[in-house]
Design an enzyme around this catalytic site. Structure first.
Site, PDB file in Angstrom:
ATOM      1  N   ARG A 206       0.229   3.933  -0.366  1.00  0.00           N
ATOM      2  CA  ARG A 206      -0.310   4.662  -1.375  1.00  0.00           C
ATOM      3  C   ARG A 206       0.333   4.090  -2.608  1.00  0.00           C
ATOM      4  NH1 ARG A 206      -0.167  10.284  -1.175  1.00  0.00           N
ATOM      5  NH2 ARG A 206       0.591  10.424  -3.351  1.00  0.00           N
ATOM      6  N   ARG A 210       0.810  -5.300  -7.703  1.00  0.00           N
ATOM      7  CA  ARG A 210      -0.157  -5.781  -8.651  1.00  0.00           C
ATOM      8  C   ARG A 210       0.040  -7.109  -9.188  1.00  0.00           C
ATOM      9  NH1 ARG A 210      -2.091  -0.754 -11.122  1.00  0.00           N
ATOM     10  NH2 ARG A 210      -3.440   0.130  -9.319  1.00  0.00           N
ATOM     11  N   ARG A 284      10.077  17.494   4.225  1.00  0.00           N
ATOM     12  CA  ARG A 284      10.806  17.320   3.124  1.00  0.00           C
ATOM     13  C   ARG A 284      10.335  18.275   1.970  1.00  0.00           C
ATOM     14  NH1 ARG A 284      15.051  15.001   3.073  1.00  0.00           N
ATOM     15  NH2 ARG A 284      14.979  13.851   1.081  1.00  0.00           N
ATOM     16  N   ARG A 315      13.051  11.519 -10.064  1.00  0.00           N
ATOM     17  CA  ARG A 315      12.270  11.309 -11.123  1.00  0.00           C
ATOM     18  C   ARG A 315      12.420  12.433 -12.044  1.00  0.00           C
ATOM     19  NH1 ARG A 315       6.492  11.121  -7.832  1.00  0.00           N
ATOM     20  NH2 ARG A 315       7.115  12.744  -6.384  1.00  0.00           N
ATOM     21  N   GLU A 338      13.714  16.044 -10.861  1.00  0.00           N
ATOM     22  CA  GLU A 338      13.284  16.227  -9.170  1.00  0.00           C
ATOM     23  C   GLU A 338      14.097  15.734  -8.106  1.00  0.00           C
ATOM     24  OE1 GLU A 338       9.146  15.215  -8.360  1.00  0.00           O
ATOM     25  OE2 GLU A 338       9.864  14.285  -6.715  1.00  0.00           O
ATOM     26  N   TYR A 386      -0.140  14.012   4.660  1.00  0.00           N
ATOM     27  CA  TYR A 386       0.231  13.662   3.156  1.00  0.00           C
ATOM     28  C   TYR A 386      -1.190  13.668   2.414  1.00  0.00           C
ATOM     29  CZ  TYR A 386       3.336  11.330  -0.144  1.00  0.00           C
ATOM     30  OH  TYR A 386       4.039  11.074  -1.205  1.00  0.00           O
ATOM     31  N   ASP A 388      -3.471  14.059  -0.923  1.00  0.00           N
ATOM     32  CA  ASP A 388      -3.826  14.070  -2.264  1.00  0.00           C
ATOM     33  C   ASP A 388      -4.612  15.439  -2.465  1.00  0.00           C
ATOM     34  OD1 ASP A 388      -1.862  12.394  -3.254  1.00  0.00           O
ATOM     35  OD2 ASP A 388      -3.335  11.053  -3.540  1.00  0.00           O
TER      36      ASP A 388
HETATM   37  N1  UDP Z   1       8.195   4.578  -3.824  1.00  0.00           N
HETATM   38  C1  UDP Z   1       9.284   3.638  -4.132  1.00  0.00           C
HETATM   39  N2  UDP Z   1       9.719   3.410  -5.342  1.00  0.00           N
HETATM   40  C2  UDP Z   1       9.117   4.210  -6.399  1.00  0.00           C
HETATM   41  C3  UDP Z   1       8.067   5.110  -6.256  1.00  0.00           C
HETATM   42  C4  UDP Z   1       7.404   5.184  -5.012  1.00  0.00           C
HETATM   43  O1  UDP Z   1       9.939   2.925  -3.080  1.00  0.00           O
HETATM   44  O2  UDP Z   1       9.492   4.239  -7.579  1.00  0.00           O
HETATM   45  C5  UDP Z   1       7.697   4.697  -2.471  1.00  0.00           C
HETATM   46  C6  UDP Z   1       8.521   6.011  -1.896  1.00  0.00           C
HETATM   47  O3  UDP Z   1       8.550   5.655  -0.419  1.00  0.00           O
HETATM   48  C7  UDP Z   1       7.628   7.054  -1.893  1.00  0.00           C
HETATM   49  C8  UDP Z   1       6.019   6.427  -1.833  1.00  0.00           C
HETATM   50  O4  UDP Z   1       6.180   5.247  -2.463  1.00  0.00           O
HETATM   51  O5  UDP Z   1       7.822   7.988  -1.061  1.00  0.00           O
HETATM   52  C9  UDP Z   1       5.031   6.980  -2.388  1.00  0.00           C
HETATM   53  O6  UDP Z   1       5.310   7.478  -3.637  1.00  0.00           O
HETATM   54  P1  UDP Z   1       4.311   8.348  -4.698  1.00  0.00           P
HETATM   55  O7  UDP Z   1       5.010   8.197  -6.010  1.00  0.00           O
HETATM   56  O8  UDP Z   1       2.795   8.055  -4.495  1.00  0.00           O
HETATM   57  O9  UDP Z   1       4.730   9.679  -4.135  1.00  0.00           O
HETATM   58  P2  UDP Z   1       4.429  11.171  -4.511  1.00  0.00           P
HETATM   59  O10 UDP Z   1       3.923  11.174  -5.844  1.00  0.00           O
HETATM   60  O11 UDP Z   1       3.444  11.954  -3.444  1.00  0.00           O
HETATM   61  O12 UDP Z   1       5.795  11.845  -4.036  1.00  0.00           O
END
Ligand code: UDP
Length: 409
Positions: A206, A210, A284, A315, A338, A386, A388
């Site tokens: 997901r 790029r 989780r 984050r 978070e 999972y 969205d």
């Molecule tokens: N991920 C990562 N580094 C980042 C952001 C995401 O390794 O800086 C990986 C991590 O395994 C995460 C997955 O990508 O669980 C999906 O991230 P996303 O931000 O899409 O998850 P959400 O916003 O649903 O928590």
């Protein structure tokens, strides 16, 4: 007796709706009279309830354990700063599904927000998803797009790629070990409390990767934040006179009082529904810590990731950036750290953990759900997927059209 119960129930409902700031709705039916019962008022439950009320024109009871509607998509206005925030982490609405887009636009309009994420690693800020800007500033080089593939190939060759199809193997094959170790390994360990070598690659699919300077997070055709927040969407969906929302009501506490022939649409954790008879699924959860800071703008963007394992949060959200169209205070900003954690019995489950053991378990629970008459189980927690938001809405519409409408119309 029934009537007395009905009055007591109405009072309870009215109080609940006042708590959400909605107009009270007086529906005088006892809990046992409803033939349609929805468990959970997130997108799955609210969409199905709305469809039953407006398309089948039948009374529907929505049982919500929490003191608010909207599940994990709930939004609220922070009392100290007036800034609207998403109670359970930043939610960006995005979809390319025309049907979902048309449906949701009955209940809200969206602003023009376009999601962008940055990540901090060793005190420096990089663009995420990893793109050409990230690669160039990480390596201190200046590749052109047509040079990226051969550069990454060399990095992968030096990387000693582990065998198999784990997230680690997938990520190293894609970007080489240095980028993986900086931006993926630590973050993922914090998020999932598991090493990427033990997690499926699907979790990271997901996250785009790029080879140009495109820094947009999503490429969906439609994207934005609801102009008046998410809670307003749920209020509008659930305000139909045939819908009765009962807050702070645990389905498991009132289950025996429900009509024996009621159709139950359950959007909670599927393992809890069957009393964990095959054992608990693993989840989780997230913990959020708010702080008001004395700056108009703390981090310049709505979500800043922290890639290193040593920093305990994954984050920081700064929700003022989600509504550039609003005139928020210039004296302060709200930030929200978070922290991921393993969900205990008392915690709200957020993310299913799609490893082999859980996948096997959920298939057994799904089979049990299918065998149970008058029961439909769906949603992120019900399906243990999972999803969205737009996927949950699509699932709810599909559930209504294929499993409810044909049988009950
Ligand atoms: N991920 C990562 N580094 C980042 C952001 C995401 O390794 O800086 C990986 C991590 O395994 C995460 C997955 O990508 O669980 C999906 O991230 P996303 O931000 O899409 O998850 P959400 O916003 O649903 O928590």
């Amino acid at each position: 007796n029934n009537c007395f119960l009905g009055v007591a129930f109405c009072l309870c409902t009215t109080t609940g709706l006042f708590a959400t700031g909605r107009r009270p709705i007086f529906v005088c039916m006892s809990i046992g009279a409803y033939r349609y019962v929805i468990v959970g008022s997130g997108f799955l439950g609210s969409v199905v309830a709305e469809r039953i009320a407006t398309q089948l024109r039948q009374p529907v009871l929505v049982l919500e354990k929490r003191n608010h509607i909207g599940g994990n998509c709930h939004s609220a206005v922070h009392a100290g700063t007036g800034i609207e925030y998403h109670t359970y982490g930043t939610h960006i609405f995005h979809t390319s599904n025309e049907k979902v887009w048309k449906y949701i636009n009955q209940f809200t309009t969206f602003n023009s927000y376009r999601h962008q994420v940055l990540t901090t690693w060793r005190g420096r800020v990089y663009q995420l998803p990893i793109n050409l800007e990230t690669i160039n500033s990480f390596y201190g080089i200046n590749l052109r797009p047509y040079e990226v593939d051969s550069f990454l190939q060399q990095e992968v060759q030096k990387s000693n790629v582990p065998p198999g199809d784990s997230m680690e193997a997938y990520a190293i094959r894609l970007m080489g070990r240095p980028l993986y170790e900086a931006f993926i390994e630590g973050y993922t360990q914090k998020q999932w409390q598991a090493h990427p070598s033990t997690l499926p690659a699907s979790l990271i699919n997901r996250l785009p990767f790029r080879k140009n300077y495109d820094e947009s997070y999503y490429h969906s055709r439609y994207q934005g934040i609801p102009l008046h927040g998410y809670t307003a969407i749920f209020e509008k969906m659930l305000q139909h006179p045939l819908i009765n929302v009962r807050l702070q009501t645990d389905f498991f506490a009132v289950r025996q009082q429900l009509h024996s022939d009621a159709l139950i649409v359950y959007s909670g954790p599927v393992d809890r529904l069957f009393d964990y008879c095959y054992g608990p699924l693993r989840w989780r959860t997230l913990r959020f810590e708010q702080e008001v800071v004395p700056y108009e703008d703390y981090q310049g963007t709505s979500v800043m990731n922290y890639a290193e394992a040593a920093i305990p949060y994954t984050r920081i959200h700064e929700p003022r950036h989600l509504h550039p169209e609003r005139n928020y205070t210039r004296q302060q900003s709200l930030i929200i750290r978070e922290y991921p954690a393993t969900a205990g019995a008392a915690d709200e489950p957020f993310y299913p953990i799609p490893d082999a053991a859980n996948q096997e378990l959920v298939l057994r629970y799904r089979a049990l759900a299918e065998q149970t008459p008058n029961l439909l189980v769906a949603g992120r927690l019900g399906d243990y997927r999972y999803y969205d938001m737009h996927e949950t809405i699509a699932r709810a519409l599909e559930l209504f059209e294929t499993r409810i409408l044909p049988q009950y119309a």
